[in-house]
Design an enzyme around this catalytic site. Structure first.
Site, PDB file in Angstrom:
ATOM      1  N   ARG A   1      25.037   3.066   4.169  1.00  0.00           N
ATOM      2  CA  ARG A   1      25.388   4.476   4.017  1.00  0.00           C
ATOM      3  C   ARG A   1      26.755   4.683   3.376  1.00  0.00           C
ATOM      4  NH1 ARG A   1      22.323   3.449   8.175  1.00  0.00           N
ATOM      5  NH2 ARG A   1      24.104   2.979   9.490  1.00  0.00           N
TER       6      ARG A   1
ATOM      7  N   GLU B   1      29.319  -3.494  17.222  1.00  0.00           N
ATOM      8  CA  GLU B   1      29.160  -2.999  18.590  1.00  0.00           C
ATOM      9  C   GLU B   1      27.914  -3.509  19.288  1.00  0.00           C
ATOM     10  OE1 GLU B   1      28.191   0.392  15.692  1.00  0.00           O
ATOM     11  OE2 GLU B   1      29.592  -1.252  15.839  1.00  0.00           O
TER      12      GLU B   1
END
Length: 175
Positions: free
Chosen positions: A62, A99
């Site tokens: 993105r 993460e």
């Protein structure tokens, strides 16, 4: 920062794995007016921060969507930072923590000249592991990280310290 685009971000629970709340900006990209406004707001943010740069690097995937139109608007080149194994020429490579696991990024060595100032862009700043790795790749090319720009930032997460932390900015804050 309160921004109407915040409400256009989809929230996907348990993606890509259980326990992760994924913030998806593709509804903004899918609407021409929202997408144009996002790019215009990011341009203004970059100008307000007085960032000086020679090229923009976008982090897969993105970051490409945001970075390419920003590069065109500032009349600078665009550099893709990709997942490992996707670039055909000689690269710098770095493994890093994200993460929800580990990942690997690459950048073409020849696309950045020694001493160039590179602005790194991506959609969401979560823990900073990917951004930190992208900065290391730029420095591996003997270039300077001019700053980091994100469409959104997730607050409340432990962040990886970025070398140019004073030059990190995001448009939208997410809980």
């Amino acid at each position: 920062m309160d921004n109407y685009l915040k409400d256009r971000i989809a929230r996907v629970q348990d993606f890509p794995k259980k326990g992760i709340l994924f913030y998806d900006l593709t509804p903004i990209f899918a609407d021409a007016m929202d997408f144009a406004d996002l790019i215009l707001q990011l341009q203004k943010l970059i100008e307000e921060k007085n960032l000086e740069f020679d090229k923009i690097a976008g982090i897969e995937a993105r970051g490409f969507i945001i970075g390419a139109p920003l590069a065109l608007s500032f009349e600078v080149g665009f550099i893709p930072i990709r997942r490992c194994g996707k670039l055909p020429r000689q690269t710098h490579r770095i493994a890093h923590e994200i993460e929800y696991g580990r990942d690997c990024l690459e950048i073409h060595q020849a696309d950045i000249a020694i001493g160039e100032r590179i602005l790194i862009v991506d959609d969401v700043f979560a823990t900073g592991g990917t951004a930190f790795a992208a900065g290391e790749l730029v420095r591996d090319c003997q270039a300077e990280v001019a700053g980091f720009i994100f469409a959104a930032q997730i607050t409340g997460l432990q962040k990886e310290p970025l070398a140019v932390s004073e030059k990190v900015a995001s448009l939208i804050e997410l809980p």
